[in-house]
Design an enzyme around this catalytic site. Structure first.
Site, PDB file in Angstrom:
ATOM      1  N   GLY A 117       0.815  -1.228   0.000  1.00  0.00           N
ATOM      2  CA  GLY A 117       0.000   0.000   0.000  1.00  0.00           C
ATOM      3  C   GLY A 117       0.838   1.262   0.000  1.00  0.00           C
ATOM      4  O   GLY A 117       2.053   1.228   0.151  1.00  0.00           O
ATOM      5  N   ASP A 288       4.044  -4.641  -7.403  1.00  0.00           N
ATOM      6  CA  ASP A 288       3.468  -3.401  -6.859  1.00  0.00           C
ATOM      7  C   ASP A 288       4.014  -2.188  -7.604  1.00  0.00           C
ATOM      8  O   ASP A 288       3.520  -1.073  -7.413  1.00  0.00           O
ATOM      9  CB  ASP A 288       3.747  -3.277  -5.350  1.00  0.00           C
TER      10      ASP A 288
HETATM   11  P1  AMP Z   1       8.822   1.469  -3.191  1.00  0.00           P
HETATM   12  O1  AMP Z   1      10.132   0.793  -3.031  1.00  0.00           O
HETATM   13  O2  AMP Z   1       8.899   2.964  -3.075  1.00  0.00           O
HETATM   14  O3  AMP Z   1       8.073   1.024  -4.386  1.00  0.00           O
HETATM   15  O4  AMP Z   1       8.003   1.019  -1.907  1.00  0.00           O
HETATM   16  C1  AMP Z   1       7.606  -0.303  -1.609  1.00  0.00           C
HETATM   17  C2  AMP Z   1       6.614  -0.242  -0.481  1.00  0.00           C
HETATM   18  O5  AMP Z   1       7.229   0.257   0.704  1.00  0.00           O
HETATM   19  C3  AMP Z   1       5.428   0.660  -0.727  1.00  0.00           C
HETATM   20  O6  AMP Z   1       4.335   0.105  -0.069  1.00  0.00           O
HETATM   21  C4  AMP Z   1       5.863   1.955  -0.085  1.00  0.00           C
HETATM   22  O7  AMP Z   1       4.781   2.780   0.258  1.00  0.00           O
HETATM   23  C5  AMP Z   1       6.586   1.456   1.132  1.00  0.00           C
HETATM   24  N1  AMP Z   1       7.607   2.398   1.600  1.00  0.00           N
HETATM   25  C6  AMP Z   1       8.839   2.595   1.087  1.00  0.00           C
HETATM   26  N2  AMP Z   1       9.489   3.550   1.763  1.00  0.00           N
HETATM   27  C7  AMP Z   1       8.661   3.981   2.732  1.00  0.00           C
HETATM   28  C8  AMP Z   1       8.745   4.959   3.770  1.00  0.00           C
HETATM   29  N3  AMP Z   1       9.836   5.684   3.961  1.00  0.00           N
HETATM   30  N4  AMP Z   1       7.673   5.114   4.570  1.00  0.00           N
HETATM   31  C9  AMP Z   1       6.553   4.390   4.397  1.00  0.00           C
HETATM   32  N5  AMP Z   1       6.414   3.450   3.449  1.00  0.00           N
HETATM   33  C10 AMP Z   1       7.447   3.246   2.630  1.00  0.00           C
HETATM   34 MG    MG Z   2       6.554   1.219  -5.262  1.00  0.00          MG
END
Ligand code: AMP
Ligand code: MG
Length: 541
Positions: A117, A288
């Site tokens: 999410g 995702d």
């Molecule tokens: P991403 O690598 O940005 O595609 O993130 C993968 C998942 O981790 C997603 O659900 C992001 O919302 C969550 N996520 C990554 N970094 C953070 C953060 N600093 N705070 C909250 N959620 C994060």
């Molecule tokens: Mg992502």
């Protein structure tokens, strides 16, 4: 709706700029009651949650003038108003905003990771612009949501700059992609262990204003399917068809198959552009991070390959090279298989058979698209016998000599007839010089020349054909891509509050197919410096 030739009134302040329609997503189940972390919520697609703004010393790092004007109908001068930076920082919600975080799941590195999410992103609303297009407006880095799990809800400056320049560049390079309109940084800090090697440091937090017709991902459907939430799965699938795939009829009993087929083919069109068009490696091809609209989405540890290598891994956290450049087509087809699995509960057994059949055709479809793209890059309009081998041989030579991907193709495009001979001087064509060290270069060049001559047979004069060929090839072979070393230099300055290089790189990437004197002076299309090859980009964001 804008009429042809009509000038659009550009909004000059945020009192004028507002969400004038309810977002369509309010038709989907939204959880209104959770502000806490939720690991086991069911039957919702969104959670209502307001951004937690950045407050201390907000600075506007950069904007995309194109996104502001052509997507948001904003006058570029709006960025000089304090309220604009406050809006991007999450402090000022536009009139009519209905902020939500989206619930999705995902397969990461081939394993089901469960519920993920939007852990640090808020969709604020949907803006219907003067062209009549509906855009979901999102802040990323805007604080915790019910999906943050153990994370802080923030994004750091370096990763926000990479995403902002990455997506805007891809747009102008001709890749269907999500967009970004602006980016702010603050003095608030978060702790990141960039290389996950026990060296945490404080980094400044940033927020990005992101734009997409929709932020739905493969994982949006997967989470519902995996949890057996079939009614919501059907509701969301129908919603997606109705809002984003108007050619599919809701009354069609095969609509989910058609939806699947359309998404699968769009996704493979995208991957063919990455592979063959640009040498682009996404770096984190989890489900995702796969858009249901076939857009490039979630730019983190991406990289445009410099010295060509099918084994190029953009993300230093991907030790096994699962998401290496050359593996992307297979990975994406596997991901599409997960989308197929997610839709299965909506299909009869004969429809499932149909879907398996479509899946079996994807490998060939993708290979053909990749070849088609490479043929355009070498200036061949349609495939003839031997063309596939010609392209393969070129790639082999590039791999073996480490010739630069972007510049090899651009310099082939710019080759003069006098240079198209074995002992040609190749003057300032540094990448072709490197390629020409391959023992097969002369032989390949002869074959290429002959093949181009066949193409020219119908042209009235060879000279005219040559001009046309060069023009055509230059329009598909960029001079500039946001190479990691360029991003790195821009980020290093930005971390010291000097945003000039970020802005200049963004500006250059508005016209990636045109030679630009100042970018040339700065070496943007020259051989990358030696340190560029030792750069490590992690998925820490
Ligand atoms: P991403 O690598 O940005 O595609 O993130 C993968 C998942 O981790 C997603 O659900 C992001 O919302 C969550 N996520 C990554 N970094 C953070 C953060 N600093 N705070 C909250 N959620 C994060
Ligand atoms: Mg992502």
């Amino acid at each position: 709706m804008k009429m042809e030739g009509e000038t659009v009134y550009l909004k000059k302040n945020l009192t004028e700029w507002r969400f004038s329609q309810y977002p369509k997503y309010i038709l989907l189940p939204i959880d209104e009651n959770h502000n806490q972390n939720i690991s086991n919520t069911k039957n919702v697609v969104f959670s209502e949650v307001t951004p937690r703004p950045l407050e201390r010393n907000i600075q506007l790092v950069c904007v995309s003038e194109d996104a502001l004007m052509n997507i948001l109908d904003m006058d570029p001068d709006i960025v000089n108003r304090e309220e604009f930076a406050e809006f991007v920082a999450g402090q000022k919600l536009p009139y009519g905003a209905l902020p939500v975080a989206h619930r999705y799941g995902g397969h990461q590195y081939g394993s089901w990771a469960g519920q993920l999410g939007d852990g640090r992103a808020h969709i604020l609303g949907e803006y219907v612009n003067s062209q009549g297009d509906r855009w979901q407006i999102q802040l990323k880095g805007s604080g915790q949501t019910p999906y943050s799990r153990i994370h802080d809800g923030r994004a750091v400056l370096r990763s926000a700059i990479r995403e902002m320049i990455g997506c805007e560049a891809c747009h102008f390079l001709g890749i269907p992609t999500t967009r970004a309109a602006g980016l702010v940084v603050s003095d608030e800090t978060v702790i990141r262990d960039m290389y996950y090697n026990g060296n945490p440091r404080r980094e400044r937090a940033a927020v990005m204003l992101r734009l997409a017709p929709s932020w739905f991902r493969f994982g949006s459907l997967e989470i519902l399917s995996k949890n057996g939430e079939v009614a919501v799965l059907r509701q969301l699938s129908d919603f997606i068809i109705k809002e984003y795939f108007p050619d599919i009829h809701l009354s069609d009993e095969n609509r989910f198959i058609r939806l699947f087929s359309e998404i699968a083919h769009r996704t493979l069109d995208l991957v063919a552009k990455w592979q063959a068009g640009l040498g682009f490696t996404h770096g984190l091809l989890n489900t995702d991070n796969m858009s249901l609209l076939g857009l490039a989405i979630d730019y983190g540890p991406f990289g445009f390959v410099d010295s060509y290598d099918g084994g190029f891994v953009a993300n230093c956290s991907d030790g096994e090279g699962k998401y290496a450049l050359g593996k992307q087509p297979d990975v994406v087809i596997w991901n599409v298989g997960q989308l197929a699995n997610a839709l299965k509960p909506l299909l009869t057994s004969s429809q499932q058979g149909h879907m398996s059949h479509i899946l079996k055709t994807l490998d060939t479809y993708c290979k053909n698209k990749i070849l088609e793209t490479f043929l355009m890059k070498v200036g061949l309009k349609e495939e003839r016998w031997g063309d596939e081998q010609l392209v393969e041989k070129l790639l082999d030579m590039m791999q073996q000599t480490g010739a630069d991907f972007t510049s090899t193709f651009r310099q082939l495009a710019e080759l003069e007839p006098s240079e198209m001979v074995h002992e040609g001087k190749l003057e300032d064509k540094w990448s072709l010089k490197r390629l020409s060290s391959h023992p097969s270069w002369g032989c390949w060049l002869d074959q290429y020349r002959e093949r181009l001559d066949k193409e020219a047979v119908d042209a009235n004069s060879l000279g005219l054909f040559e001009d046309e060929r060069r023009r055509r090839m230059c329009s598909v072979n960029p001079v500039y891509v946001p190479r990691n070393w360029l991003l790195q230099e821009a980020i290093a300055d930005a971390e010291k509050d000097d945003f000039q290089k970020v802005r200049f790189l963004l500006e250059t990437m508005r016209n990636p197919y045109e030679v630009q004197p100042e970018a040339e002076r700065r070496g943007f299309s020259a051989q990358p410096p030696q340190w560029a090859f030792a750069l490590k980009i992690s998925c820490s964001t």
